[in-house]
Design a protein around this motif. Sequence first.
Motif, PDB file in Angstrom:
ATOM      1  N   ALA A   8      -3.536  -0.459  -8.531  1.00 46.34           N
ATOM      2  CA  ALA A   8      -2.112  -0.140  -8.382  1.00 46.34           C
ATOM      3  C   ALA A   8      -1.393  -0.265  -9.721  1.00 46.34           C
ATOM      4  CB  ALA A   8      -1.476  -1.052  -7.348  1.00 46.34           C
ATOM      5  N   GLU A  12      -4.105   5.314  -2.251  1.00 47.80           N
ATOM      6  CA  GLU A  12      -3.929   6.681  -1.776  1.00 47.80           C
ATOM      7  C   GLU A  12      -2.443   7.017  -1.641  1.00 47.80           C
ATOM      8  OE1 GLU A  12      -5.921   4.347  -0.046  1.00 47.80           O
ATOM      9  OE2 GLU A  12      -7.592   5.029  -1.281  1.00 47.80           O
ATOM     10  N   ARG A  13      -1.667   6.070  -1.144  1.00 47.61           N
ATOM     11  CA  ARG A  13      -0.221   6.291  -1.014  1.00 47.61           C
ATOM     12  C   ARG A  13       0.433   6.413  -2.385  1.00 47.61           C
ATOM     13  NH1 ARG A  13       3.238   2.329   2.361  1.00 47.61           N
ATOM     14  NH2 ARG A  13       1.453   0.972   2.316  1.00 47.61           N
ATOM     15  N   LEU A  14       0.002   5.578  -3.320  1.00 47.71           N
ATOM     16  CA  LEU A  14       0.572   5.619  -4.661  1.00 47.71           C
ATOM     17  C   LEU A  14       0.240   6.933  -5.363  1.00 47.71           C
ATOM     18  CD1 LEU A  14      -0.212   1.974  -5.806  1.00 47.71           C
ATOM     19  CD2 LEU A  14       1.977   2.894  -4.991  1.00 47.71           C
ATOM     20  N   LYS A  15      -1.012   7.379  -5.224  1.00 46.92           N
ATOM     21  CA  LYS A  15      -1.421   8.647  -5.839  1.00 46.92           C
ATOM     22  C   LYS A  15      -0.622   9.808  -5.257  1.00 46.92           C
ATOM     23  CE  LYS A  15      -6.138   7.224  -6.881  1.00 46.92           C
ATOM     24  NZ  LYS A  15      -7.552   7.396  -6.529  1.00 46.92           N
ATOM     25  N   ALA A  16      -0.396   9.780  -3.970  1.00 45.68           N
ATOM     26  CA  ALA A  16       0.371  10.853  -3.327  1.00 45.68           C
ATOM     27  C   ALA A  16       1.808  10.864  -3.854  1.00 45.68           C
ATOM     28  CB  ALA A  16       0.358  10.679  -1.814  1.00 45.68           C
ATOM     29  N   ARG A  17       2.390   9.682  -4.057  1.00 45.44           N
ATOM     30  CA  ARG A  17       3.747   9.611  -4.584  1.00 45.44           C
ATOM     31  C   ARG A  17       3.823  10.058  -6.036  1.00 45.44           C
ATOM     32  NH1 ARG A  17       5.789   3.938  -3.667  1.00 45.44           N
ATOM     33  NH2 ARG A  17       7.349   4.610  -5.158  1.00 45.44           N
ATOM     34  N   ARG A  70      -7.438  -3.803  -5.600  1.00 47.30           N
ATOM     35  CA  ARG A  70      -6.245  -3.050  -5.206  1.00 47.30           C
ATOM     36  C   ARG A  70      -5.084  -3.323  -6.158  1.00 47.30           C
ATOM     37  NH1 ARG A  70      -4.122  -2.852   0.983  1.00 47.30           N
ATOM     38  NH2 ARG A  70      -1.987  -2.191   0.620  1.00 47.30           N
ATOM     39  N   VAL A 122       5.174   4.182 -10.069  1.00 50.03           N
ATOM     40  CA  VAL A 122       4.976   3.633  -8.723  1.00 50.03           C
ATOM     41  C   VAL A 122       4.497   2.194  -8.857  1.00 50.03           C
ATOM     42  CG1 VAL A 122       4.442   5.867  -7.674  1.00 50.03           C
ATOM     43  CG2 VAL A 122       2.592   4.480  -8.621  1.00 50.03           C
ATOM     44  N   SER A 123       4.509   1.467  -7.750  1.00 41.47           N
ATOM     45  CA  SER A 123       3.967   0.113  -7.653  1.00 41.47           C
ATOM     46  C   SER A 123       4.606  -0.847  -8.638  1.00 41.47           C
ATOM     47  CB  SER A 123       2.437   0.125  -7.837  1.00 41.47           C
ATOM     48  OG  SER A 123       1.921  -1.139  -7.515  1.00 41.47           O
ATOM     49  N   PRO A 181       0.825  -1.376  -2.508  1.00 40.48           N
ATOM     50  CA  PRO A 181       0.477  -0.434  -1.437  1.00 40.48           C
ATOM     51  C   PRO A 181      -0.901   0.158  -1.695  1.00 40.48           C
ATOM     52  CG  PRO A 181       2.642   0.059  -2.364  1.00 40.48           C
ATOM     53  CD  PRO A 181       1.999  -0.950  -3.255  1.00 40.48           C
ATOM     54  N   PRO A 182      -1.524   0.752  -0.680  1.00 37.41           N
ATOM     55  CA  PRO A 182      -2.826   1.386  -0.893  1.00 37.41           C
ATOM     56  C   PRO A 182      -2.757   2.456  -1.986  1.00 37.41           C
ATOM     57  CG  PRO A 182      -2.316   1.250   1.444  1.00 37.41           C
ATOM     58  CD  PRO A 182      -1.078   0.838   0.713  1.00 37.41           C
TER      59      PRO A 182
END
Length: 162
Positions: free
Chosen positions: A120, A145-150, A116, A134-135, A142-143
């Motif tokens: 990230a 999936e959340r980072l990819k969405a952002r 992870r 991000v990150s 963070p997971p």
Amino acid sequence: MHPALGILILVATVVAMEAVAYAMHRWVMHGPGWFLHKSHHSPGGRLEANDLYGFIFAIPSVLLIYGGLNLGWGDWTAWMGGGIAAYGLIYFGFHDVIVHKRIAHRIVPRSRYLRRIVQAHRLHHAVEDREGAVSFGFLYAPPAERLKARLGKDRLRAPAPK
């Protein structure tokens, strides 16, 4: 000071340093300090201008340890300086060695946690400029999936290993 209290201060400092590192990475390194940090987001050689941050961030650690041991600032300052130094060593191991392979090794991140962190950080490098990344943490992420969405699909590029 009882050694157990010193160790508690050291561990608490390591934990607190993740928040400090996040803030420095997000608002300094991706802000006014980008002139040094951008070398880390570009293909490069063994040494980067970004490496100067390691020396800059070591200054408080050295001062606190020296002050605590030699200037009578209190034992707690030496333990806190040790916590900052410990965070720096952990950061070096995770970030420079495991993620960016700046020292040759055969470590394959197998645990969910290490995978992870690596993923990230690769998503962090999916953006080449200082905006939109991000990150920003180093020991917590963070997971994915959340980072990819952002990031959004339009911002993604295939991150090249450094």
